[in-house]
Write an enzyme that holds these catalytic residues in place. Structure first.
Site, PDB file in Angstrom:
ATOM      1  N   GLU A 164      -8.903  -7.614   3.878  1.00  9.62           N
ATOM      2  CA  GLU A 164      -8.049  -8.581   3.166  1.00  9.62           C
ATOM      3  C   GLU A 164      -7.368  -9.527   4.158  1.00  9.62           C
ATOM      4  O   GLU A 164      -7.253 -10.724   3.902  1.00  9.62           O
ATOM      5  CB  GLU A 164      -7.037  -7.817   2.280  1.00  9.62           C
ATOM      6  CG  GLU A 164      -7.754  -7.223   1.059  1.00  9.62           C
ATOM      7  CD  GLU A 164      -7.080  -6.029   0.398  1.00  9.62           C
ATOM      8  OE1 GLU A 164      -5.858  -5.829   0.596  1.00  9.62           O
ATOM      9  OE2 GLU A 164      -7.782  -5.287  -0.324  1.00  9.62           O
ATOM     10  N   TYR A 180       0.783  -1.242   0.000  1.00  9.29           N
ATOM     11  CA  TYR A 180       0.000   0.000   0.000  1.00  9.29           C
ATOM     12  C   TYR A 180       0.821   1.301   0.000  1.00  9.29           C
ATOM     13  O   TYR A 180       0.423   2.263  -0.668  1.00  9.29           O
ATOM     14  CB  TYR A 180      -1.024  -0.018   1.147  1.00  9.29           C
ATOM     15  CG  TYR A 180      -2.262  -0.830   0.790  1.00  9.29           C
ATOM     16  CD1 TYR A 180      -3.418  -0.196   0.325  1.00  9.29           C
ATOM     17  CD2 TYR A 180      -2.276  -2.218   0.877  1.00  9.29           C
ATOM     18  CE1 TYR A 180      -4.551  -0.933  -0.025  1.00  9.29           C
ATOM     19  CE2 TYR A 180      -3.396  -2.961   0.527  1.00  9.29           C
ATOM     20  CZ  TYR A 180      -4.526  -2.310   0.074  1.00  9.29           C
ATOM     21  OH  TYR A 180      -5.644  -3.035  -0.291  1.00  9.29           O
TER      22      TYR A 180
HETATM   23  C1  HEM Z   1      -6.794   2.400  -1.425  1.00  6.69           C
HETATM   24  C2  HEM Z   1      -6.096   1.676  -2.284  1.00  6.69           C
HETATM   25  C3  HEM Z   1      -6.642   0.877  -3.449  1.00  6.69           C
HETATM   26  C4  HEM Z   1      -7.812   0.993  -4.154  1.00  6.69           C
HETATM   27  C5  HEM Z   1      -8.946   2.007  -3.963  1.00  6.69           C
HETATM   28  C6  HEM Z   1      -7.802  -0.047  -5.167  1.00  6.69           C
HETATM   29  C7  HEM Z   1      -8.803  -0.267  -6.093  1.00  6.69           C
HETATM   30  C8  HEM Z   1      -8.858  -1.328  -6.970  1.00  6.69           C
HETATM   31  C9  HEM Z   1      -9.954  -1.611  -7.883  1.00  6.69           C
HETATM   32  C10 HEM Z   1     -11.199  -0.756  -8.045  1.00  6.69           C
HETATM   33  C11 HEM Z   1      -9.662  -2.759  -8.527  1.00  6.69           C
HETATM   34  C12 HEM Z   1     -10.533  -3.457  -9.595  1.00  6.69           C
HETATM   35  C13 HEM Z   1     -11.456  -4.436  -8.918  1.00  6.69           C
HETATM   36  C14 HEM Z   1     -12.380  -5.087  -9.924  1.00  6.69           C
HETATM   37  O1  HEM Z   1     -11.992  -6.119 -10.497  1.00  6.69           O
HETATM   38  O2  HEM Z   1     -13.461  -4.544 -10.143  1.00  6.69           O
HETATM   39  C15 HEM Z   1      -8.379  -3.213  -8.050  1.00  6.69           C
HETATM   40  C16 HEM Z   1      -7.723  -4.331  -8.508  1.00  6.69           C
HETATM   41  C17 HEM Z   1      -6.383  -4.555  -8.298  1.00  6.69           C
HETATM   42  N1  HEM Z   1      -5.570  -3.856  -7.426  1.00  6.69           N
HETATM   43 FE1  HEM Z   1      -6.116  -2.359  -6.227  1.00  6.69          FE
HETATM   44  N2  HEM Z   1      -6.636  -0.763  -5.058  1.00  6.69           N
HETATM   45  C18 HEM Z   1      -5.904  -0.218  -4.035  1.00  6.69           C
HETATM   46  C19 HEM Z   1      -4.665  -0.646  -3.622  1.00  6.69           C
HETATM   47  C20 HEM Z   1      -3.886  -1.558  -4.301  1.00  6.69           C
HETATM   48  C21 HEM Z   1      -2.516  -1.888  -3.981  1.00  6.69           C
HETATM   49  C22 HEM Z   1      -1.723  -1.321  -2.811  1.00  6.69           C
HETATM   50  C23 HEM Z   1      -2.092  -2.790  -4.898  1.00  6.69           C
HETATM   51  C24 HEM Z   1      -0.723  -3.396  -5.021  1.00  6.69           C
HETATM   52  C25 HEM Z   1       0.289  -2.795  -5.555  1.00  6.69           C
HETATM   53  C26 HEM Z   1      -3.212  -3.053  -5.783  1.00  6.69           C
HETATM   54  C27 HEM Z   1      -3.205  -3.943  -6.828  1.00  6.69           C
HETATM   55  C28 HEM Z   1      -4.308  -4.380  -7.522  1.00  6.69           C
HETATM   56  C29 HEM Z   1      -4.294  -5.465  -8.489  1.00  6.69           C
HETATM   57  C30 HEM Z   1      -3.079  -6.297  -8.889  1.00  6.69           C
HETATM   58  C31 HEM Z   1      -5.599  -5.586  -8.969  1.00  6.69           C
HETATM   59  C32 HEM Z   1      -6.122  -6.572 -10.010  1.00  6.69           C
HETATM   60  C33 HEM Z   1      -6.100  -5.968 -11.367  1.00  6.69           C
HETATM   61  C34 HEM Z   1      -5.076  -6.512 -12.311  1.00  6.69           C
HETATM   62  O3  HEM Z   1      -4.704  -7.691 -12.261  1.00  6.69           O
HETATM   63  O4  HEM Z   1      -4.617  -5.721 -13.168  1.00  6.69           O
HETATM   64  N3  HEM Z   1      -4.278  -2.291  -5.391  1.00  6.69           N
HETATM   65  N4  HEM Z   1      -7.910  -2.331  -7.094  1.00  6.69           N
END
Ligand code: HEM
Length: 149
Positions: free
Chosen positions: A139, A97
């Site tokens: 999580e 994060y």
């Molecule tokens: C407050 C912080 C965060 C928010 C609001 C956020 C938001 C989101 C959203 C909206 C999705 C798409 C979910 C869907 O499938 O509809 C997602 C997926 C994902 N997020 Fe986050 N996220 C946050 C933090 C993080 C962090 C810290 C990481 C790691 C570096 C991360 C990595 C990912 C990954 C790998 C996916 C799957 C998409 C893919 O494979 O390209 N996120 N997140």
């Protein structure tokens, strides 16, 4: 659980919603560019979704929904659960994060320019960690449940 956001912080974040609506994807695209300078971060993501623009759009929509509903998070319950489950599937941990904060906040500053005063950025910094703490807690619960299963 993190401290609730102050009414002033919530008002500052909410006031950025129209700008986020206009520039959200520009912000998240820039955020990912910064984040992916680190190959270990890039490896966590599905690059096909990045290149199609789907992932920047989903993140921009989530950030906008958060700005609009920062004072009534109940409206975001379903979305937060979906995000947590997606994070679990892609093995996101609490230690990831800070790098996203370090990529997102400068991207907000760069795209919003003068609209992003120091006060606004500080409010977003607080709001990011407030949201992050909610996701991290859920999580951790989901990881624990899957270990017990
Ligand atoms: C407050 C912080 C965060 C928010 C609001 C956020 C938001 C989101 C959203 C909206 C999705 C798409 C979910 C869907 O499938 O509809 C997602 C997926 C994902 N997020 Fe986050 N996220 C946050 C933090 C993080 C962090 C810290 C990481 C790691 C570096 C991360 C990595 C990912 C990954 C790998 C996916 C799957 C998409 C893919 O494979 O390209 N996120 N997140």
């Amino acid at each position: 659980m993190s401290q609730p956001l102050s009414p002033q912080t919530m008002a500052l974040v909410k006031a950025t919603a129209p700008a986020l609506q206009q520039h959200g994807v520009a912000i998240t695209t820039l955020m990912y560019q910064r984040l992916f300078v680190d190959p270990s971060m890039k490896a966590l993501f599905d690059m096909a979704e990045q290149e199609s623009g789907t992932q920047p759009q989903r993140l921009a929509a989530a950030i906008l929904a958060f700005a609009q509903n920062v004072d009534r998070l109940d409206a975001l319950k379903g979305a937060l659960e979906r995000i947590s489950r997606r994070h679990i599937a892609t093995h996101i941990r609490s230690e990831h994060y800070p790098a996203v904060a370090d990529a997102l906040l400068p991207a907000i500053r760069d795209v919003l320019g003068d609209a992003a005063s120091d006060e606004v950025l500080a409010a977003w910094g607080e709001a990011y960690w407030f949201l992050a703490d909610i996701l991290i807690a859920r999580e951790q619960e989901l990881y624990r449940e899957s270990e017990l299963a």
